[in-house]
Design a protein around this motif. Structure first.
Motif, PDB file in Angstrom:
ATOM      1  N   HIS A  57       0.863  -1.187   0.000  1.00 10.75           N
ATOM      2  CA  HIS A  57       0.000   0.000   0.000  1.00 10.75           C
ATOM      3  C   HIS A  57       0.899   1.237   0.000  1.00 10.75           C
ATOM      4  CE1 HIS A  57      -2.907   2.957   1.388  1.00 10.75           C
ATOM      5  NE2 HIS A  57      -3.877   2.068   1.166  1.00 10.75           N
ATOM      6  N   MET A  96       0.486   4.272   0.962  1.00  9.78           N
ATOM      7  CA  MET A  96       0.418   5.155   2.129  1.00  9.78           C
ATOM      8  C   MET A  96       0.643   4.400   3.433  1.00  9.78           C
ATOM      9  SD  MET A  96      -2.708   7.503   0.904  1.00  9.78           S
ATOM     10  CE  MET A  96      -3.055   6.994  -0.763  1.00  9.78           C
ATOM     11  N   GLU A  97       0.165   3.166   3.497  1.00 13.51           N
ATOM     12  CA  GLU A  97       0.314   2.369   4.725  1.00 13.51           C
ATOM     13  C   GLU A  97       1.701   1.739   4.838  1.00 13.51           C
ATOM     14  OE1 GLU A  97      -1.839   2.155   7.216  1.00 13.51           O
ATOM     15  OE2 GLU A  97      -3.339   3.385   6.215  1.00 13.51           O
TER      16      GLU A  97
END
Length: 191
Positions: free
Chosen positions: A144, A146-147
């Motif tokens: 991911h 952003m994660e």
């Protein structure tokens, strides 16, 4: 709701490459269940459940060994019209108590393609448990952005009969068959 992919597609760790299932938790902000049914032949009505919880035990090396479990309160249903929601929660349909849950737990996964599978499981709805089959597709697997950790995306479809779950009022005028479309994201659980 959960499926499979190739270890190479995920870039998984050595433990995943040897068949260890890894736990992914559903992202409640990016997971929805949509349902639709025909109303008297005049229109198609839609509703949604969102913000639900669940986990996928995902085995990239042997996707058929994966599993999924999801649950959510009946009263999280969104219909877009308060009077319809109130009617669905009435004794005509759910007569839902606060905290009454809908759940799905997989019992088998049959891999049907590189990114597709049939997920058989038990759907418990309105106090009735029946088997259903989800036609599922892995839409994306990777880190991911952003994660910063492994993430999965799936879509799935199925059809259920309202009457199988004691919700058949007004059938066949209001369609007994309900189409269900699912889109979920899930992030790998740390640790």
């Amino acid at each position: 709701m959960r499926i499979l992919a190739l270890a190479a597609a995920l870039g998984l760790s050595a433990s995943a490459a040897f068949g260890a299932a890894e736990t992914y938790r559903l992202d409640p902000g990016h997971s929805q269940i949509l349902f639709s049914y025909n109303h008297l032949g005049y229109s198609t009505n839609y509703g949604m459940f969102s913000g639900f919880e669940g986990e996928i035990a995902y085995d990239a090396a042997d996707p058929s060994g994966s599993s999924v479990a999801v649950s959510f309160p009946v009263k999280t249903m969104l219909t877009g019209w308060q009077a319809r929601f109130d009617h669905f929660m009435s004794p005509d349909f759910f007569d839902a108590a606060e905290g009454e849950m809908v759940s799905f737990t997989s019992t088998a996964i049959e891999v049907t393609g590189e990114k597709s599978a049939k997920i058989t499981g038990d759907l418990t709805l309105n106090g009735v448990t029946k088997p259903v089959v989800l036609d599922a597709v892995l839409t994306q697997a990777g880190d991911h952005p952003m994660e910063g950790k492994p993430w999965l995306g799936f879509t799935a479809t199925t059809k259920v009969l309202r009457s199988d779950y004691g919700l058949g009022m007004f059938a066949p005028f209001v369609a007994d068959e309900v189409e269900v479309s699912i889109s979920v994201e899930a992030g790998k659980v740390d640790g």
